[in-house]
Design a protein around this motif. Structure first.
Motif: not given
Ligand SMILES: *Cc1c(COP(=O)(O)O)cnc(C)c1O
Length: 423
Positions: A92-100
């Motif tokens: 799953a890809v997210f808008e930032s590393g922090m959001s992942a």
């Protein structure tokens, strides 16, 4: 004949995309669209049944395109490609590393749960663990890179919270000191505290080493997270994140992502697909350059110590041999002197840029004690070895002679000035 298995780097240009979908375009276009037209109301109904878990997917059924918060071709193809490096079932890809990372915590932890985590972790993760999880009634226990399995188990037992241990979260190698943590050991600890009712998960932030040089899922981790801003993006021009693991766990991540709305957009997906085409050549070159720079620094009279995975000894060397496939391209080193000398050296560099972040094509240097780790208490800094003389360097793809020239010249200027000042 056994079918030939292509390496990920050979598949990065085409995997998961068919030119027929887009007028024969060799490259996947940017599907800059918020919503998708259904062929019929029946189709729309079927897509929503799967998306909302009203029924299970049929054997060959794919989730149809609905709305770009739920899915988009640029993200789906990117996710399929990212799976190849870590041999993961899903991504799953997210808008930032922090959001992942924050989505991993919010999906897999609930009030009353206990999180065991390694120190040091990325500053944003550290803040989320210490300040935000607390608000949700999630308790945390930290451990350190030199703690043995027995030490960690003792800490868990002494806390009296062993039955509530829900997740082990770690970062290895640790930033900025390159301390290794044994992923297999963490997975054994998680197994020890797993029961039939509750599985204790292991999540690894693999940003420093991935997706090429370390594959945590193969060492017992359940989830691997990335700041795709770093090596995966690799050009200091995009912020993104990713999480990989089994179909079951990633399906939960994607559902949470739908409701948090923290998926990456199609443009980010497209940029990262472009980045992935050169991932292997970039990372190979960066690792080669880093080995040369590490050797140079290690032999320099004005450098006290170089923290580089290629120089590990003893037990840590054994962990390295077991879980890493290369020594990576991140170094830290202690310059003779303190903050003053470190600053002078950094300021004198011309080719290497003074900026935080890492894994990019250009070499980046920074001073952890006053920059990325400025928020860490003095006591903790000392414990972790983040001294005023410590400098972190992310090695890029520049010509190696140029890089060494820049570093050598700056070190020379730093010491010459020091000598004059001392007279
Ligand atoms: C940069 C970084 C993060 C955060 O990623 P963003 O893309 O900046 O949100 C997390 N972990 C590590 C190890 C990082 O270097």
């Amino acid at each position: 004949m056994i079918p030939h298995k292509y390496s990920p780097e050979s598949l990065m240009m085409s995997h998961g995309y068919s030119p027929e979908w887009s007028e024969g375009a060799i490259k996947c276009p940017i599907f800059q669209t918020s919503t998708f037209v259904f062929k019929s109301a029946e189709e729309g109904k079927a897509f929503f049944e799967v998306a909302y878990g009203i029924r299970e997917k049929e054997e060959k059924e794919e989730l149809g395109l609905i709305y770009s918060r739920i899915n988009n071709p640029d993200l789906e193809i990117l996710e399929n490609r990212l799976c190849l490096w870590d041999e993961a079932e899903d991504c799953a890809v997210f808008e930032s590393g922090m959001s992942a990372i924050s989505t991993v915590f919010l999906e897999f932890l609930k009030p009353g749960d206990v999180l065991l985590y390694s120190n040091p972790v990325y500053g944003g993760t550290d803040h989320f663990i210490k300040e935000i999880l607390d608000k949700f009634g999630i308790e945390t226990i930290g451990f350190y890179p030199n703690d043995s399995k027995e030490d960690i188990i003792n800490t868990i037992e002494e806390s009296g919270k062993a039955d509530r241990l829900a997740m082990v979260y770690l970062e290895s190698p640790a930033n900025p000191t390159n301390d290794l943590i044994d992923i297999k050991m963490c997975s054994e600890i998680a197994q020890k505290y797993s029961t039939n009712e509750k599985q204790t998960l292991v999540a690894v932030d693999n940003t420093y080493m991935g997706p090429l040089w370390q594959h945590p899922l193969q060492h017992g981790a359940d989830l691997v997270v990335y700041s795709a801003t770093k090596y995966i993006g690799g050009h200091s021009d995009v912020i993104a994140g990713a999480c990989l693991g089994s179909k079951e766990l990633i399906s939960r991540m994607k559902t949470m992502r739908t409701f948090m709305g923290n998926m990456a957009g199609p443009w980010t997906g497209w940029l990262l697909m472009r980045s992935l085409e050169t991932l292997k050549v970039r990372m190979d070159k960066q690792a080669q350059n880093a080995a040369e720079v590490a050797r140079f620094l290690n032999n320099h009279v004005n450098i006290n110590k170089v923290h580089y995975l290629g120089f590990l000894e003893g037990e840590k060397r054994a962990v390295f041999a077991k879980q890493c496939e290369a020594a990576g391209a991140m170094l830290s080193f202690e310059i003779k002197g303190g903050e003053k000398e470190a600053f002078k050296f950094i300021n004198n560099l011309k080719l290497v840029k003074l900026a935080v972040s890492l894994g990019s094509t250009e070499s980046l240097i920074q001073h952890p004690a006053t920059m990325t780790h400025a928020g860490v208490s003095a006591e903790e800094k000392e414990k972790l070895g983040i001294s005023p003389s410590l400098i972190r360097l992310s090695v890029g793809v520049e010509n190696i002679q140029d890089l060494i020239h820049d570093i050598e010249r700056s070190l020379k200027e730093t010491t010459i000035e020091e000598k004059i000042a001392n007279y």
